[in-house]
Enzyme design. Sequence first.
Site, PDB file in Angstrom:
ATOM      1  N   LYS A 154       0.872  -1.191   0.000  1.00  0.00           N
ATOM      2  CA  LYS A 154       0.000   0.000   0.000  1.00  0.00           C
ATOM      3  C   LYS A 154       0.895   1.223   0.000  1.00  0.00           C
ATOM      4  O   LYS A 154       2.096   1.124   0.198  1.00  0.00           O
ATOM      5  CB  LYS A 154      -0.915   0.001   1.234  1.00  0.00           C
ATOM      6  CG  LYS A 154      -0.151  -0.144   2.548  1.00  0.00           C
ATOM      7  CD  LYS A 154      -1.071  -0.259   3.758  1.00  0.00           C
ATOM      8  CE  LYS A 154      -1.786  -1.607   3.822  1.00  0.00           C
ATOM      9  NZ  LYS A 154      -3.221  -1.393   4.070  1.00  0.00           N
ATOM     10  N   ARG A 155       0.320   2.392  -0.209  1.00  0.00           N
ATOM     11  CA  ARG A 155       1.104   3.625  -0.152  1.00  0.00           C
ATOM     12  C   ARG A 155       1.738   3.751   1.235  1.00  0.00           C
ATOM     13  O   ARG A 155       1.191   3.282   2.236  1.00  0.00           O
ATOM     14  CB  ARG A 155       0.194   4.829  -0.426  1.00  0.00           C
ATOM     15  CG  ARG A 155      -0.202   5.002  -1.870  1.00  0.00           C
ATOM     16  CD  ARG A 155       0.970   5.338  -2.746  1.00  0.00           C
ATOM     17  NE  ARG A 155       1.572   6.609  -2.411  1.00  0.00           N
ATOM     18  CZ  ARG A 155       1.492   7.733  -3.184  1.00  0.00           C
ATOM     19  NH1 ARG A 155       0.792   7.695  -4.312  1.00  0.00           N
ATOM     20  NH2 ARG A 155       2.076   8.850  -2.838  1.00  0.00           N
ATOM     21  N   LYS A 173      -0.504   4.247   8.250  1.00  0.00           N
ATOM     22  CA  LYS A 173      -0.629   2.836   7.808  1.00  0.00           C
ATOM     23  C   LYS A 173       0.386   1.964   8.555  1.00  0.00           C
ATOM     24  O   LYS A 173       0.309   0.745   8.528  1.00  0.00           O
ATOM     25  CB  LYS A 173      -0.434   2.780   6.301  1.00  0.00           C
ATOM     26  CG  LYS A 173      -1.523   3.506   5.498  1.00  0.00           C
ATOM     27  CD  LYS A 173      -1.186   3.539   4.009  1.00  0.00           C
ATOM     28  CE  LYS A 173      -2.195   4.350   3.209  1.00  0.00           C
ATOM     29  NZ  LYS A 173      -3.465   3.667   2.960  1.00  0.00           N
ATOM     30  N   THR A 182      -8.766  -1.092   0.545  1.00  0.00           N
ATOM     31  CA  THR A 182      -9.354  -2.002  -0.450  1.00  0.00           C
ATOM     32  C   THR A 182      -8.386  -3.154  -0.727  1.00  0.00           C
ATOM     33  O   THR A 182      -8.791  -4.248  -1.098  1.00  0.00           O
ATOM     34  CB  THR A 182      -9.670  -1.233  -1.752  1.00  0.00           C
ATOM     35  OG1 THR A 182      -8.551  -0.412  -2.090  1.00  0.00           O
ATOM     36  CG2 THR A 182     -10.916  -0.396  -1.608  1.00  0.00           C
ATOM     37  N   LYS A 210      -8.805  -7.451  -1.390  1.00  0.00           N
ATOM     38  CA  LYS A 210      -8.201  -8.220  -2.489  1.00  0.00           C
ATOM     39  C   LYS A 210      -7.365  -9.378  -1.940  1.00  0.00           C
ATOM     40  O   LYS A 210      -7.373 -10.479  -2.488  1.00  0.00           O
ATOM     41  CB  LYS A 210      -7.357  -7.270  -3.357  1.00  0.00           C
ATOM     42  CG  LYS A 210      -8.168  -6.186  -4.043  1.00  0.00           C
ATOM     43  CD  LYS A 210      -7.332  -4.974  -4.454  1.00  0.00           C
ATOM     44  CE  LYS A 210      -8.206  -3.817  -4.926  1.00  0.00           C
ATOM     45  NZ  LYS A 210      -7.435  -2.542  -5.116  1.00  0.00           N
TER      46      LYS A 210
HETATM   47  N1  CGF Z   1      -7.681   9.729  -0.577  1.00  0.00           N
HETATM   48  N2  CGF Z   1      -8.004   8.857  -0.063  1.00  0.00           N
HETATM   49  N3  CGF Z   1      -8.366   8.000   0.522  1.00  0.00           N
HETATM   50  C1  CGF Z   1      -8.248   6.605   0.429  1.00  0.00           C
HETATM   51  C2  CGF Z   1      -6.933   6.172  -0.237  1.00  0.00           C
HETATM   52  N4  CGF Z   1      -5.817   6.643   0.387  1.00  0.00           N
HETATM   53  O1  CGF Z   1      -6.884   6.550  -1.558  1.00  0.00           O
HETATM   54  O2  CGF Z   1      -9.345   6.176  -0.383  1.00  0.00           O
HETATM   55  C3  CGF Z   1      -9.520   4.773  -0.416  1.00  0.00           C
HETATM   56  C4  CGF Z   1     -10.739   4.512  -1.284  1.00  0.00           C
HETATM   57  O3  CGF Z   1     -11.895   4.913  -0.660  1.00  0.00           O
HETATM   58  C5  CGF Z   1      -9.718   4.178   0.979  1.00  0.00           C
HETATM   59  O4  CGF Z   1      -9.832   2.798   0.883  1.00  0.00           O
HETATM   60  C6  CGF Z   1      -8.528   4.546   1.849  1.00  0.00           C
HETATM   61  O5  CGF Z   1      -8.774   4.098   3.151  1.00  0.00           O
HETATM   62  C7  CGF Z   1      -8.350   6.066   1.855  1.00  0.00           C
HETATM   63  O6  CGF Z   1      -7.206   6.437   2.572  1.00  0.00           O
END
Ligand code: CGF
Length: 838
Positions: A564-565, A570, A672, A676
């Site tokens: 993840k980023r 996180k 998300t 997965k």
């Molecule tokens: N911007 N933004 N938000 C996020 C992700 N970083 O892209 O959106 C995602 C999509 O809703 C989330 O799953 C995630 O928790 C949230 O941090």
Amino acid sequence: MQTVPNHQVDNLQIEDDRTGLSVECLKRAFLDNLFYVQGKFPKIATKNDYYMALAYTVRDRLLQRWINTAVIYTERASRTVSYLSAEFLMGPHLGNNLVNLGIYDQVKQAVSELGLDLEDLLEQEEEPGLGNGGLGRLAACYLDSMATLEIPSLGYGIRYEFGIFDQDIRDGWQVEITDKWLHCGNPWEIARPEWEVYVRLGGHTEAYTDEHGRYRVRWIPFQVIKGVPHDTPILGYKTNTANTLRLWTAEAPESFDFAAFNSGDYLGAVQEKMVSENLSKVLYPNDDSSQGKRLRLAQQIFFVSCSLQDMIRIVFRQNVPLEKFHEKFVVQLNDTHPAIAVAELMRLLIDEHDMGWDQAWQITQKSLAYTNHTLLPEALERWPISLFRELLPRHLEIIYEINYHFLEEVKAKFPGDSDRLRRMSLIDESGEKYVRMAHLACVGSHSINGVAALHTKLLQQDVLRDFYQMYPEKFNNKTNGVTPRRFIVLSNPRLTNLISSKIGDNWIKHLEDLKHLEAFVDDPEFCSQWRSIKSAIKQDLVAYIAQQNGITVNPDSIFDIQAKRFHEYKRQHLNALHIITLYNRIKANPDIDITPRTFIFGGKAAPGYYMAKLIIKLLNSIGDVVNNDPDVRDRLKVVFLKDYSVKFAQRVYPAADLSEQISMAGKEASGTGNMKFALNGALTIGTLDGANVEIREEVGEDNFFIFGLTAPEVYALKARGYRPLDYYHSNRELKAVIDRIASGHFSHGDTKLFKPLLDSLLYRDEYLLFADYQAYIDCQDRVSQVYRDRDRWTRMSILNAARMGKFSSDRSIRDYCQDIWNIKPVPIELGECIQAKE
Ligand SMILES: [N-]=[N+]=N[C@]1([C@H](N)O)O[C@H](CO)[C@@H](O)[C@H](O)[C@H]1O
């Protein structure tokens, strides 16, 4: 070359090379495209020529669906969802289109009979990395589900020339490299200059009275940009629907100023071109944080204005009166990045189409819906009034007027509550004054949703509490989902075939059917097949890691993956503390019986985010020591796989035994990746944060490794005063871990390198790593125990996948259709239109 579709000659079925699906026909079409499109023949063709030839062959086979869909939507003026997003992380198209067309096997056969390997050709595709992370990928999953559910929809965004940077790791540090994804061309898009529109920036406004004596405002811009749409077909899974993703490129109205050129001002001749094109030049690489840069605001008004003008063009072309705009289009705002749409739709309706304020406001609120994706204060966009006045003078006037009417409403509902007025105003009066984009989105929309149950609750209780008290009816939850087409059918064909061999393949469109797998959880044959598929995939990743990183990992070890980023909330650095804890245990007693683990990391850090980049350096530094320490005897391996992307993720999710979802509770809106991983049979170790809560509810508490403080406990601990040093001093293993880092053991004796990170933990620890450390370690010890019980682990793995039905993006989209968009599927007949045309 035949042009009309299959036709009868003396009832002999003649396949048309442009649409035929037989292996023979595909081979002919492939070689034709290699010759006629790439201008190459096998002897001199490059892998990219073969990839392009195949891409065009596949594109030919979805065009009929694409055109038919457009024809039927136009004829029926179908109600349409416009999904406005600054990011669409689509991933590679070829494999996904083969799955959705249902021709993966034929094409695999066809290219292999031509001596080529489909996997190789799939590898060739440069993925369009037009997003940072979850938010952008969610948009892509939602496009796939809307097409599969036959929902008329348009994705609107920006066609960045350079997407998310490519990540290289040099001496353990992240290095950003420009993502030239278009350098070989893009066979999946078609430019539509015929639908170009113009967007104004800067300048000033002038009030005047029109011929009807009405007060009007005209906007004299400083600059005009041309927006050119590029369309990409979005095919549904095994359906005739192909919706459209329309991405805008910025160009100068006049790309070459001859007068300047003739006067020798060569730079001047292309000045405007360069400035204009900057608008769609590059994606801002920040995830969950907003940088108030002028170009970013300009990018937002650019794609929003282009998209709304395009929707109004479609309304007129379908003879729908503009007063019914909200009946034709529902516009979903993917976070606040497109929130300027509230003011831009008002401007277009009032200034460009002579509508009165009240009617325009009604239409705007009924058309727009807002999704919030984060609680992080630094991610909530607010733009300085000075910048707004300079770039968008007319929009600022409209926002002031919206704010006036809104605050009157607040006064009426909460008389005398001046503090509430100050808190809720669209204008943040503090400092140099700002426009609060989340407030604008909330006031201008008829729906406000969070992306997981806990997140929506925290929005209502905290970040948007005032708006929840003002408009409780607007708030709703829409828990995120992921498309099973890309993230199991395409990424994990072996598991897909095993599942379908047991329960049929209806689950691919109805993921809740996966629960039928539970019937096989005690079937030894099925369990062994389940296990051997996971092992085979882990073997593939072992080979990939050896080739990419030159590291040998043990395929029987626990593949413990955090992908993840990088962001401190996180807590990739909490994962690092666990690794060092195990390392210390081995150093203390090399004969200790530890369950072998392979820690795999992937993810990019925003270029300007120093602490996130330092955590990447720490992980690579730990790996260099642990992977080469003879005491460890290969029982621990740490691997950082560079350049995390959708293509990368498709390789990694299926290989995981353990999915790390360890954010501080209350910070990860949803996640998300967690869905997965579990869908591919990984077990999750995680906190009660975001969608983890719902995943645990679905898979069962016995099948989820939970640990850590809950969101209310986090709140309470911070409220009563949190002293991380106390944990450091009172927890022997934690102290040893921190001291090990501080000693320079992972930095060639340099005790300063990681000091900023250690100090942030010892004296602030904003994300409570120390407070959650012991619970995390104890939970990881439980994981190691359970992994040793192979049958129990397999059972938990099967149950995790079997109970992931809720987390299909199809379910999410069905919820949006029912609760927010009020839209019905429009099935597309294939035969009908083309015939009609002729
Ligand atoms: N911007 N933004 N938000 C996020 C992700 N970083 O892209 O959106 C995602 C999509 O809703 C989330 O799953 C995630 O928790 C949230 O941090």
